[in-house]
Write a protein that holds these residues in place. Structure first.
Motif, short mmCIF file in Angstrom:
data_model
loop_
_atom_site.label_atom_id
_atom_site.label_comp_id
_atom_site.label_asym_id
_atom_site.label_seq_id
_atom_site.Cartn_x
_atom_site.Cartn_y
_atom_site.Cartn_z
N GLY A 1 0.79 -1.22 0.00
CA GLY A 1 0.00 0.00 0.00
C GLY A 1 0.82 1.27 0.00
N ALA A 2 1.87 1.34 0.83
CA ALA A 2 2.67 2.56 0.91
C ALA A 2 3.36 2.86 -0.42
CB ALA A 2 3.70 2.42 2.02
N GLU A 3 3.89 1.83 -1.04
CA GLU A 3 4.60 2.03 -2.31
C GLU A 3 3.64 2.46 -3.42
OE1 GLU A 3 6.98 0.58 0.46
OE2 GLU A 3 5.29 -0.65 -0.21
N LEU A 4 2.44 1.91 -3.45
CA LEU A 4 1.45 2.31 -4.45
C LEU A 4 0.99 3.74 -4.22
CD1 LEU A 4 -0.60 -1.01 -4.57
CD2 LEU A 4 0.92 -0.12 -6.35
N ALA A 5 0.86 4.12 -2.95
CA ALA A 5 0.50 5.50 -2.64
C ALA A 5 1.60 6.46 -3.10
CB ALA A 5 0.27 5.64 -1.14
N THR A 6 2.85 6.05 -2.93
CA THR A 6 3.97 6.88 -3.38
C THR A 6 3.97 7.04 -4.88
OG1 THR A 6 5.31 6.20 -1.47
CG2 THR A 6 6.49 7.10 -3.38
N LEU A 7 3.64 5.98 -5.59
CA LEU A 7 3.55 6.06 -7.05
C LEU A 7 2.53 7.11 -7.48
CD1 LEU A 7 4.02 5.07 -9.96
CD2 LEU A 7 2.40 3.21 -9.49
N ARG A 8 1.37 7.09 -6.87
CA ARG A 8 0.34 8.07 -7.21
C ARG A 8 0.79 9.49 -6.87
NH1 ARG A 8 -2.87 4.00 -4.72
NH2 ARG A 8 -3.15 5.28 -2.84
N LEU A 9 1.47 9.62 -5.74
CA LEU A 9 1.94 10.94 -5.33
C LEU A 9 3.00 11.49 -6.27
CD1 LEU A 9 2.17 13.28 -3.33
CD2 LEU A 9 3.72 11.87 -1.97
N PRO B 1 -3.22 9.34 1.76
CA PRO B 1 -2.83 8.66 0.51
C PRO B 1 -3.94 8.77 -0.52
CG PRO B 1 -2.37 7.28 2.42
CD PRO B 1 -3.23 8.41 2.90
N GLY B 2 -3.86 9.76 -1.38
CA GLY B 2 -4.96 10.07 -2.27
C GLY B 2 -5.19 9.02 -3.34
N VAL B 3 -6.45 8.91 -3.74
CA VAL B 3 -6.83 8.00 -4.82
C VAL B 3 -6.93 8.78 -6.12
CG1 VAL B 3 -8.02 6.37 -3.31
CG2 VAL B 3 -9.29 8.29 -4.30
N GLN C 1 -6.07 3.15 2.94
CA GLN C 1 -6.45 3.64 1.62
C GLN C 1 -7.37 2.67 0.90
OE1 GLN C 1 -3.02 3.61 -1.27
NE2 GLN C 1 -1.87 3.02 0.54
N VAL C 2 -7.29 1.38 1.23
CA VAL C 2 -8.16 0.41 0.59
C VAL C 2 -9.62 0.66 0.98
CG1 VAL C 2 -8.06 -1.36 2.41
CG2 VAL C 2 -8.33 -2.05 0.03
N VAL C 3 -9.85 1.27 2.14
CA VAL C 3 -11.22 1.64 2.53
C VAL C 3 -11.78 2.67 1.56
CG1 VAL C 3 -12.62 2.66 4.36
CG2 VAL C 3 -10.78 1.07 4.94
N GLY D 1 -8.92 12.74 -2.81
CA GLY D 1 -8.29 12.68 -4.13
C GLY D 1 -6.80 12.97 -4.07
N ILE D 2 -6.08 12.50 -5.06
CA ILE D 2 -4.63 12.62 -5.09
C ILE D 2 -4.16 14.07 -5.27
CG2 ILE D 2 -4.47 12.21 -7.58
CD1 ILE D 2 -2.00 11.07 -4.81
N ASP D 3 -4.98 14.92 -5.89
CA ASP D 3 -4.56 16.31 -6.08
C ASP D 3 -4.43 17.04 -4.75
OD1 ASP D 3 -4.43 15.99 -8.81
OD2 ASP D 3 -6.44 16.78 -9.18
#
Length: 390
Positions: A15-23, A183-185, A294-296, A364-366
């Motif tokens: 989860g943390a790594e995927l959140a970093t990718l989006r960021l 951790p934005g989606v 973030q999965v929630v 949201g990720i923005d």
């Protein structure tokens, strides 16, 4: 333009790594004030290619030690000391990479990254920011180590980015730039009307998504389903094992067979959205407080009626009875009661799911990128002022 390098000690797709990718993507693409972003990682893995696929530069500086040597349980105090020395040596090497890349700020993505990042940032003479993805509490670190980690974070980092108010509250932040950046989606690409309506009770589909490990509580869900009066048609358990916890999956399979539950073990998938959109009810059942969860948000975004554990981050996401339900972590009986209520009432599921989709837009990720950019700008400006004075 500010060049921000993000330092990670692992390239596993958690989860943390995927959140970093989006960021990283959102910071790079910010209108008007973009950042030059790069990822610096100390082991190869699936996330390296995923980041590169988005056009973000990645440098892999492989470590010379087993990261498991950094835990007393695995190697004892001697192994911990040896691993610490190796970590500092690696940090010195990383500092040379930062100087070559002309980085303006380094963002450490974990506690291990914080330690080697402090050495690296010191050698490169740039500020260090700690992005914290875990609750720094005794439940996760132990009583003594939690205090040590808090102190190290305060001493070594000039800024802190926490993934929830709960996480920020577990840190020392006096006189440090600090912000909560959830951790934005990313926006969904499928239209809302592409999702099937909530099913009848006998056809209900339940999903749980996450790494298979005891603290995520998938076994609690299985016991709750067995105790419920109404059983769903299908239960998707989506997730793999990444950190030597394969035996837990075997235990879950045996338990589902013993309880005669209609469970499909999907395993790890790159994007679980299709399973969430195919489900009527999404369950998050961690037995420890989730730093964020973030999965929630992803389950809410997918149009599910969501049940989550009542601790940590989910308390900041779900408004009980409005866009989901909360239940005490590990309480299979209480979870069974809520499952019964939701499975029996498609209209309630529909109402909760509709509100959940609206609520998910607030994460949201923005907004995440804007909060992170504020901290990075503050610490780099402070560093520039100190350099000018000296």
């Amino acid at each position: 333009m500010t060049r921000a390098v993000f330092l990670a000690h692992t390239a596993a797709p958690s989860g943390a790594e995927l959140a970093t990718l989006r960021l990283l993507s959102a910071l790079r693409d910010r209108p008007g004030a973009p950042f030059e972003v790069e990822l610096l990682v100390t082991e190869d893995g699936p996330m390296v290619e995923r980041v590169r696929a988005r056009g973000i530069p990645v440098t892999v500086q492989r470590n010379t030690f087993d990261s498991r040597s950094m835990t007393i349980a695995d190697s004892g105090a001697g192994g911990l000391l040896a691993g610490g020395v190796a970590l500092l040596k690696l940090g010195w090497t990383l500092g040379g990479v930062l100087r070559e890349r002309r980085a303006d700020v380094l963002v450490a993505e974990s506690t291990k990254a914080l330690l080697m990042g402090a050495v690296a940032a010191g050698r490169a003479r740039i500020p260090l920011v700690w992005q914290v993805h875990d609750l720094v509490s005794r439940e996760y670190f132990g009583r003594v180590l939690a205090v040590v980690v808090r102190l190290l974070g305060w001493l070594l980092a000039r800024g802190v980015i926490a993934n929830s108010r709960a996480t920020l509250g577990s840190l020392f932040t006096w006189r440090r730039a600090a912000v909560v950046a959830y951790p934005g989606v990313e926006p969904v690409t499928a239209p809302d009307d592409d999702r099937a309506p909530q099913r009848a009770p006998r056809d209900t589909v339940v999903a749980v998504v996450g790494r298979l490990c005891p603290w995520k509580g998938q076994d609690v869900l299985l016991r709750a389903l067995a105790a419920a009066r109404h059983r769903p048609r299908t239960v998707y358990i989506v997730g793999g094992t990444f950190f030597g916890e394969e035996s837990y999956r075997d235990e879950l399979v045996a338990l589902s067979d013993e309880l005669a539950l209609p469970v499909e073990f999907v395993g790890h998938v790159e994007d679980p959205t299709a399973y969430m959109r195919a489900a009527d009810i999404f369950v998050h059942c961690s037995v420890l407080a989730e730093p964020f969860g973030q999965v929630v948000v992803e389950g809410m975004q997918a149009g599910c009626a969501v049940i989550a554990a009542r601790a940590g981050g989910p308390l900041e996401i779900i408004r009980p009875g409005v866009d989901g339900f909360l239940v005490d972590g590990g309480d299979a009986a209480a979870l069974a009661r809520i499952l019964d209520q939701l499975i029996a009432d498609p209209e309630l599921r529909t109402r909760l799911a509709g509100s959940a989709r609206i609520r998910a837009r607030e994460f949201g990720i923005d907004a995440t990128a804007a909060a992170v950019a504020e901290v990075l700008t503050a610490v780099t400006a402070g560093s520039a002022r100190r350099s000018a004075v000296s």
